[in-house]
Design a protein around this motif. Structure first.
Motif: not given
Length: 317
Positions: A30-34, A37-40
């Protein structure tokens, strides 16, 4: 649809297991995606969290070390994020818009984890930056043969998305045999299995990997994962406007069967393939090669893990 799938599909007769590090992998992913920018937006982050990539990865790699589990979790997270992008803004239905995106991602894949020019990463955006990070980590963690397999399979996945987009743009529905062949690539099961092989320390040898029985076992495993996904996700896809890219939809289109009978026929295909897998696996394992045993174990975990994850997946609500 879960009720139908649970009653119509034969439950894979393999142990249901979950990696003890799955919760930590979920937090880290979840942190990696945030961060990349995958979870904008909060909606993006919530949707990825509900997809629970770490649960699927943890079932596919129940004994993996944390770094291998995190890598597979992040790949699945990336696949979910890219799939959502293709769905949400129509990218996946417009080959003219999708083609330049795929071309930039292919440029990144071609680096096979080596350094990327800043201009390429800037033009590729967060999806490209995250893909490059995955490639870099695969290079660091995997033997060269697996790294090259991973890159080839990602290319096949990206190019298959253009086939899917062209079908949607032309309102074309594939026949069953074509759908089955291309679904093996649009489902991105092959690169996921390659990272699972790395986690299982199944370093492929060309001699046994090219054996027709091993190849057939691999195909059956990939089909089972894809078809299980199709049956569990059918209701959600129907509500969104089915476009023929589902096994049940392809069967209905080709045969003229109504929805209930087409779903039953798709479930029968899954059950027949599972029985074929169970007949073939002992032949593949008869030689006693530990590498082949690890290769087969990775496929058993994916078949069982997909089934168990799908029973719980909020992604298909």
């Amino acid at each position: 649809m879960r009720t139908f799938a649970a009653s119509a599909l034969i439950e894979p007769p393999f142990p249901a297991r979950l990696n003890a590090h799955s919760a930590a992998a979920a937090d880290r992913s979840g942190r990696w995606a945030a961060e990349l920018g995958l979870a904008a937006t909060p909606d993006d982050a919530g949707r990825l969290a509900r997809a629970n990539a770490a649960d699927l990865a943890g079932r596919a790699c129940p004994d993996a070390a944390p770094e291998h589990l995190e890598l597979l979790t992040d790949l699945i997270t990336w696949l979910f994020a890219f799939d959502d992008r293709c769905d949400d803004d129509g990218l996946g239905a417009d080959p003219g818009r999708l083609a330049p995106v795929v071309a930039r991602l292919l440029d990144i894949v071609d680096l096979i984890g080596d350094d990327a020019p800043a201009q390429l990463l800037e033009s590729a955006g967060p999806i490209g930056v995250a893909l490059h990070d995955l490639g870099r980590r695969v290079r660091a963690q995997s033997p060269p043969a697996l790294l090259l397999r991973f890159a080839t399979e990602l290319r096949d996945y990206l190019l298959a998305l253009l086939w899917e987009a062209a079908n949607r743009a032309q309102r074309r529905r594939p026949v069953v045999s074509e759908y089955i062949q291309m679904r093996r690539h649009t489902g991105a099961v092959y690169p996921s299995l390659t990272l699972t092989d790395a986690a299982h320390h199944a370093d492929p040898d060309a001699t046994w990997l090219a054996d027709s029985r091993v190849s057939k076992l691999d195909l059956l495993a990939v089909d089972l994962v894809c078809w299980c996904n199709d049956i569990f996700s059918y209701d959600k896809e129907r509500r969104a406007g089915s476009d023929g890219h589902n096994l049940a939809a392809a069967v209905a289109n080709e045969t003229g069967l109504d929805e209930a009978k087409a779903l039953a026929a798709a479930a029968n295909r899954f059950n027949d393939a599972l029985e074929a897998y169970l007949r073939l696996e002992p032949e593949v394992l008869a030689g006693g090669d530990p590498q082949v045993a690890r290769f087969a174990a990775a496929r058993r975990c994916w078949i069982r893990g997909t089934y168990d994850w799908s029973l719980r997946a909020a992604r298909y609500h």
